[in-house]
Design an enzyme around this catalytic site. Structure first.
Site, PDB file in Angstrom:
ATOM      1  N   SER A  63      57.880  76.930  51.260  1.00 15.94           N
ATOM      2  CA  SER A  63      58.718  77.643  52.214  1.00 15.94           C
ATOM      3  C   SER A  63      59.771  76.659  53.284  1.00 15.94           C
ATOM      4  CB  SER A  63      57.962  78.439  53.043  1.00 15.94           C
ATOM      5  OG  SER A  63      57.478  79.565  52.282  1.00 15.94           O
ATOM      6  N   LYS A  66      63.002  77.300  52.831  1.00 15.57           N
ATOM      7  CA  LYS A  66      63.871  78.320  53.403  1.00 15.57           C
ATOM      8  C   LYS A  66      64.759  77.746  54.408  1.00 15.57           C
ATOM      9  CE  LYS A  66      60.083  81.389  52.326  1.00 15.57           C
ATOM     10  NZ  LYS A  66      58.876  82.042  52.649  1.00 15.57           N
ATOM     11  N   TYR A 190      64.656  82.201  44.188  1.00 19.17           N
ATOM     12  CA  TYR A 190      63.661  82.283  45.221  1.00 19.17           C
ATOM     13  C   TYR A 190      62.579  81.441  44.496  1.00 19.17           C
ATOM     14  CZ  TYR A 190      59.817  82.931  48.317  1.00 19.17           C
ATOM     15  OH  TYR A 190      58.839  82.926  49.326  1.00 19.17           O
ATOM     16  N   TYR A 242      55.106  81.310  60.676  1.00 18.48           N
ATOM     17  CA  TYR A 242      54.600  82.856  60.618  1.00 18.48           C
ATOM     18  C   TYR A 242      53.601  83.306  61.493  1.00 18.48           C
ATOM     19  CZ  TYR A 242      55.681  80.978  56.108  1.00 18.48           C
ATOM     20  OH  TYR A 242      56.506  80.274  55.064  1.00 18.48           O
ATOM     21  N   VAL A 260      53.340  76.240  51.946  1.00 18.27           N
ATOM     22  CA  VAL A 260      52.122  76.557  51.267  1.00 18.27           C
ATOM     23  C   VAL A 260      51.653  75.009  50.266  1.00 18.27           C
ATOM     24  CG1 VAL A 260      51.540  78.951  51.235  1.00 18.27           C
ATOM     25  CG2 VAL A 260      52.622  77.989  49.553  1.00 18.27           C
TER      26      VAL A 260
HETATM   27  N1  GLN Z   1      56.512  80.357  47.212  1.00 20.70           N
HETATM   28  C1  GLN Z   1      55.544  80.631  47.964  1.00 20.70           C
HETATM   29  C2  GLN Z   1      55.476  82.198  47.889  1.00 20.70           C
HETATM   30  O1  GLN Z   1      56.378  82.836  47.787  1.00 20.70           O
HETATM   31  C3  GLN Z   1      56.071  80.374  49.451  1.00 20.70           C
HETATM   32  C4  GLN Z   1      55.242  80.786  50.754  1.00 20.70           C
HETATM   33  C5  GLN Z   1      55.050  79.549  51.682  1.00 20.70           C
HETATM   34  O2  GLN Z   1      55.252  78.391  51.369  1.00 20.70           O
HETATM   35  N2  GLN Z   1      54.485  80.048  52.789  1.00 20.70           N
HETATM   36  O3  GLN Z   1      54.361  82.924  48.202  1.00 20.70           O
END
Ligand code: GLN
Length: 308
Positions: A63, A66, A190, A242, A260
């Site tokens: 993420s 992003k 994505y 988050y 993650v």
């Molecule tokens: N690719 C992961 C997902 O879509 C990204 C989530 C993350 O890094 N928090 O679940």
């Protein structure tokens, strides 16, 4: 200030704790990563680089990507993006669907999965999925000044095969008219975006424009306006972790974005861009030791957006 000594201290302070936390296993390919790896890299606005631990080992930035995709979408569509995605912390898990129904398919912010999927849809406008991914890869390589950065296809495939939640989010938003392209195409972009593989050193270099009012202080090129850099930092501070965003601001006090894969990019405006990596996650899906390492770094350097 001896930054090298500080990060060496941090790396040795956590040496015994390497492997703590829980590696993300809902993406099978991520579960294979050695949990004992730990890295810090700092690139300062005057171009100095400091590293400790496994800072030259590539990992899945997940993420954190992003931030780069949001920057591209803002470049492409400007402030109109805010008609389709909000700017408020969600207070929910990164892959939560609950708010979307109440809020008519408009995700809370661009850093939760739903918001990032809408951002992908925007970047996809006028492109084939491959071209949109190519654009992101070119942008990140340009920011990091490193042509070797690549996408880990095994991770992208693993996410495609197990991304049931993301399919649910995307289909749900499509039903509200907030996705304009095929769900498969948007998610293809994505998943590949999340599968970007970078080292801490590359990541800290790529984030440097956010520490330097939107311009790359090494090349001198402007990436975004100072105002846009401030706003991206504001979103990272309020939404980058988050439902752990408040806690991260409280303990670290810097804009940050987690993934993650166990990485975190943190920005000390006017000072430096910092990347940390430790695969074990805490309860809300942010790197456990990475967050603690940044807390220690902020305490030792005095870097904070809330005052010295
Ligand atoms: N690719 C992961 C997902 O879509 C990204 C989530 C993350 O890094 N928090 O679940």
């Amino acid at each position: 200030m001896d930054l090298q000594a500080i990060i060496d201290d941090i790396a040795s302070a956590f040496a015994e704790r390497r492997g703590e936390g829980k590696v993300a296993d809902y993406i099978p390919e991520l579960a294979k990563v050695d949990p004992k790896q730990f890295a810090i890299a700092i690139t300062t606005v005057d171009g100095a680089v400091y590293t400790a631990g496994d800072a030259a080992t590539p990992f899945s930035i997940q993420s954190i990507s992003k931030v780069f995709m949001l920057t591209l979408a803002l470049g492409k569509a400007g402030e109109t993006i805010w008609q389709r995605v909000g700017r408020e912390p969600s207070g929910s898990a990164f892959n939560s669907i609950v708010q979307l129904e109440h809020e008519l398919g408009i995700p809370r912010n661009p850093f939760i999965n739903a918001g990032a999927i809408v951002i992908c849809d925007m970047v996809l406008a006028g492109y084939k999925p491959k071209e949109a991914i190519g654009e992101l890869l070119r942008f990140v390589r340009y920011l990091a000044d490193d042509e070797t950065i690549s996408i880990d296809r095994a991770v992208a495939k693993s996410e495609t095969q197990t991304g049931f939640r993301n399919y649910a989010l995307a289909n749900f938003m499509r039903s509200f008219g907030n996705l304009h392209h095929d769900v498969d195409h948007v998610l293809g972009v994505y998943f590949h975006q999340c599968a970007l593989s970078m080292t801490c050193q590359q990541l800290s270099r790529a984030g440097l424009f956010l520490a330097a009012q939107g311009a790359d202080p090494i090349s001198g090129y402007s990436v975004v306006s100072p105002k846009r850099a401030r706003r991206i930092n504001a979103l990272m501070l309020t939404c980058g972790h988050y439902d752990g965003s408040g806690d991260f601001a409280f303990h670290v006090g810097l804009p940050g974005k987690s993934g993650v894969g166990g990485g975190i990019l943190a920005i000390a405006p006017g000072k430096a861009s910092i990347a940390v990596w430790s695969p074990g996650l805490n309860k809300v899906g942010n790197s456990l030791l990475g967050s603690l390492a940044l807390e220690m770094l902020a305490a030792r350097t005095g870097w904070s957006v809330f005052g010295a």
